[in-house]
Design a protein around this motif. Structure first.
Motif, PDB file in Angstrom:
ATOM      1  N   ILE A 107       0.836  -1.207   0.000  1.00  0.00           N
ATOM      2  CA  ILE A 107       0.000   0.000   0.000  1.00  0.00           C
ATOM      3  C   ILE A 107       0.872   1.259   0.000  1.00  0.00           C
ATOM      4  N   THR A 108       2.007   1.192   0.649  1.00  0.00           N
ATOM      5  CA  THR A 108       2.924   2.331   0.674  1.00  0.00           C
ATOM      6  C   THR A 108       3.587   2.507  -0.688  1.00  0.00           C
ATOM      7  N   ILE A 109       3.942   1.393  -1.309  1.00  0.00           N
ATOM      8  CA  ILE A 109       4.521   1.439  -2.656  1.00  0.00           C
ATOM      9  C   ILE A 109       3.502   2.030  -3.637  1.00  0.00           C
ATOM     10  N   ALA A 110       2.262   1.586  -3.542  1.00  0.00           N
ATOM     11  CA  ALA A 110       1.220   2.099  -4.429  1.00  0.00           C
ATOM     12  C   ALA A 110       1.005   3.594  -4.221  1.00  0.00           C
ATOM     13  N   THR A 111       1.044   4.037  -2.972  1.00  0.00           N
ATOM     14  CA  THR A 111       0.876   5.461  -2.685  1.00  0.00           C
ATOM     15  C   THR A 111       2.013   6.269  -3.306  1.00  0.00           C
ATOM     16  N   GLY A 112       3.235   5.790  -3.195  1.00  0.00           N
ATOM     17  CA  GLY A 112       4.378   6.464  -3.811  1.00  0.00           C
ATOM     18  C   GLY A 112       4.239   6.551  -5.322  1.00  0.00           C
ATOM     19  N   THR A 113       3.756   5.478  -5.929  1.00  0.00           N
ATOM     20  CA  THR A 113       3.567   5.457  -7.381  1.00  0.00           C
ATOM     21  C   THR A 113       2.496   6.459  -7.805  1.00  0.00           C
ATOM     22  N   VAL A 114       1.404   6.507  -7.074  1.00  0.00           N
ATOM     23  CA  VAL A 114       0.332   7.463  -7.386  1.00  0.00           C
ATOM     24  C   VAL A 114       0.838   8.896  -7.264  1.00  0.00           C
ATOM     25  N   LEU A 115       1.611   9.165  -6.229  1.00  0.00           N
ATOM     26  CA  LEU A 115       2.157  10.525  -6.065  1.00  0.00           C
ATOM     27  C   LEU A 115       3.057  10.910  -7.236  1.00  0.00           C
ATOM     28  N   CYS A 116       3.815   9.963  -7.748  1.00  0.00           N
ATOM     29  CA  CYS A 116       4.652  10.250  -8.920  1.00  0.00           C
ATOM     30  C   CYS A 116       3.800  10.528 -10.148  1.00  0.00           C
ATOM     31  N   HIS A 117       2.770   9.720 -10.350  1.00  0.00           N
ATOM     32  CA  HIS A 117       1.875   9.963 -11.481  1.00  0.00           C
ATOM     33  C   HIS A 117       1.233  11.348 -11.360  1.00  0.00           C
ATOM     34  N   ARG A 118       0.828  11.720 -10.168  1.00  0.00           N
ATOM     35  CA  ARG A 118       0.229  13.048  -9.948  1.00  0.00           C
ATOM     36  C   ARG A 118       1.246  14.156 -10.245  1.00  0.00           C
ATOM     37  N   PHE A 119       2.488  13.955  -9.820  1.00  0.00           N
ATOM     38  CA  PHE A 119       3.532  14.946 -10.070  1.00  0.00           C
ATOM     39  C   PHE A 119       3.684  15.180 -11.582  1.00  0.00           C
ATOM     40  N   TYR A 120       3.742  14.071 -12.342  1.00  0.00           N
ATOM     41  CA  TYR A 120       3.947  14.204 -13.780  1.00  0.00           C
ATOM     42  C   TYR A 120       2.696  14.624 -14.551  1.00  0.00           C
ATOM     43  N   LEU A 121       1.571  14.779 -13.876  1.00  0.00           N
ATOM     44  CA  LEU A 121       0.415  15.414 -14.516  1.00  0.00           C
ATOM     45  C   LEU A 121       0.633  16.920 -14.619  1.00  0.00           C
ATOM     46  N   HIS A 122       1.538  17.430 -13.805  1.00  0.00           N
ATOM     47  CA  HIS A 122       1.780  18.879 -13.763  1.00  0.00           C
ATOM     48  C   HIS A 122       3.216  19.267 -14.116  1.00  0.00           C
ATOM     49  N   GLN A 123       4.098  18.283 -14.243  1.00  0.00           N
ATOM     50  CA  GLN A 123       5.501  18.533 -14.570  1.00  0.00           C
ATOM     51  C   GLN A 123       5.905  17.633 -15.728  1.00  0.00           C
ATOM     52  N   SER A 124       6.837  18.108 -16.536  1.00  0.00           N
ATOM     53  CA  SER A 124       7.275  17.366 -17.709  1.00  0.00           C
ATOM     54  C   SER A 124       8.368  16.360 -17.364  1.00  0.00           C
ATOM     55  N   LEU A 125       8.249  15.177 -17.953  1.00  0.00           N
ATOM     56  CA  LEU A 125       9.305  14.175 -17.836  1.00  0.00           C
ATOM     57  C   LEU A 125      10.579  14.637 -18.541  1.00  0.00           C
ATOM     58  N   LEU A 126      10.447  15.542 -19.495  1.00  0.00           N
ATOM     59  CA  LEU A 126      11.619  16.064 -20.195  1.00  0.00           C
ATOM     60  C   LEU A 126      12.398  17.075 -19.355  1.00  0.00           C
ATOM     61  N   LYS A 127      11.752  17.681 -18.392  1.00  0.00           N
ATOM     62  CA  LYS A 127      12.400  18.695 -17.559  1.00  0.00           C
ATOM     63  C   LYS A 127      12.711  18.201 -16.152  1.00  0.00           C
ATOM     64  N   ASN A 128      12.175  17.045 -15.780  1.00  0.00           N
ATOM     65  CA  ASN A 128      12.367  16.483 -14.439  1.00  0.00           C
ATOM     66  C   ASN A 128      12.717  15.013 -14.587  1.00  0.00           C
ATOM     67  N   GLU A 129      13.973  14.683 -14.384  1.00  0.00           N
ATOM     68  CA  GLU A 129      14.434  13.304 -14.539  1.00  0.00           C
ATOM     69  C   GLU A 129      13.678  12.373 -13.597  1.00  0.00           C
ATOM     70  N   TRP A 130      13.140  11.296 -14.146  1.00  0.00           N
ATOM     71  CA  TRP A 130      12.358  10.384 -13.308  1.00  0.00           C
ATOM     72  C   TRP A 130      13.210   9.754 -12.220  1.00  0.00           C
ATOM     73  N   GLN A 131      14.513   9.527 -12.485  1.00  0.00           N
ATOM     74  CA  GLN A 131      15.371   8.895 -11.488  1.00  0.00           C
ATOM     75  C   GLN A 131      15.482   9.750 -10.227  1.00  0.00           C
ATOM     76  N   ASP A 132      15.531  11.060 -10.401  1.00  0.00           N
ATOM     77  CA  ASP A 132      15.635  11.953  -9.236  1.00  0.00           C
ATOM     78  C   ASP A 132      14.379  11.868  -8.378  1.00  0.00           C
ATOM     79  N   LEU A 133      13.225  11.980  -9.002  1.00  0.00           N
ATOM     80  CA  LEU A 133      11.968  11.943  -8.259  1.00  0.00           C
ATOM     81  C   LEU A 133      11.755  10.582  -7.612  1.00  0.00           C
ATOM     82  N   GLU A 134      12.034   9.514  -8.334  1.00  0.00           N
ATOM     83  CA  GLU A 134      11.783   8.180  -7.792  1.00  0.00           C
ATOM     84  C   GLU A 134      12.694   7.882  -6.605  1.00  0.00           C
ATOM     85  N   ASN A 135      13.923   8.354  -6.640  1.00  0.00           N
ATOM     86  CA  ASN A 135      14.802   8.158  -5.485  1.00  0.00           C
ATOM     87  C   ASN A 135      14.288   8.926  -4.271  1.00  0.00           C
TER      88      ASN A 135
END
Length: 96
Positions: free
Chosen positions: A57-85
């Motif tokens: 459930i904690t993993i799923a919550t983290g994944t949802v928060l990332c999806h929400r972040f990228y609804l408002h921020q570009s993957l081209l301007k924000n490296e996914w590795q930085d956010l996921e870490n």
């Protein structure tokens, strides 16, 4: 447009708003590449979370928060590795 006003104010977006209006798409990223990166970072969070013994459930919550972040921020301007870490360290901190 989703009920409740402007796109940035609502948690509820239509499939079209997500697919056509994402910042990554507006920055020129092809839909297939965006979907691939979403899958990659979701798998990364899941794999690292499981290795660390984080509840699903904690993993799923983290994944949802990332999806929400990228609804408002570009993957081209924000490296996914930085956010996921950051998300993974946050999951560990929550449980620690």
């Amino acid at each position: 447009m989703a009920e409740g006003g402007e796109r940035g104010r609502s948690w509820y977006l239509s499939k079209e708003e997500i697919e056509e209006g994402s910042p990554s798409r507006k920055d020129g990223m092809p839909a297939a590449r965006e979907a691939q990166l979403r899958s990659v970072y979701s798998s990364y969070i899941r794999d690292v979370g499981r290795r660390l013994g984080v509840p699903d459930i904690t993993i799923a919550t983290g994944t949802v928060l990332c999806h929400r972040f990228y609804l408002h921020q570009s993957l081209l301007k924000n490296e996914w590795q930085d956010l996921e870490n950051v998300v993974v360290f946050g999951l560990v901190d929550i449980l620690g």
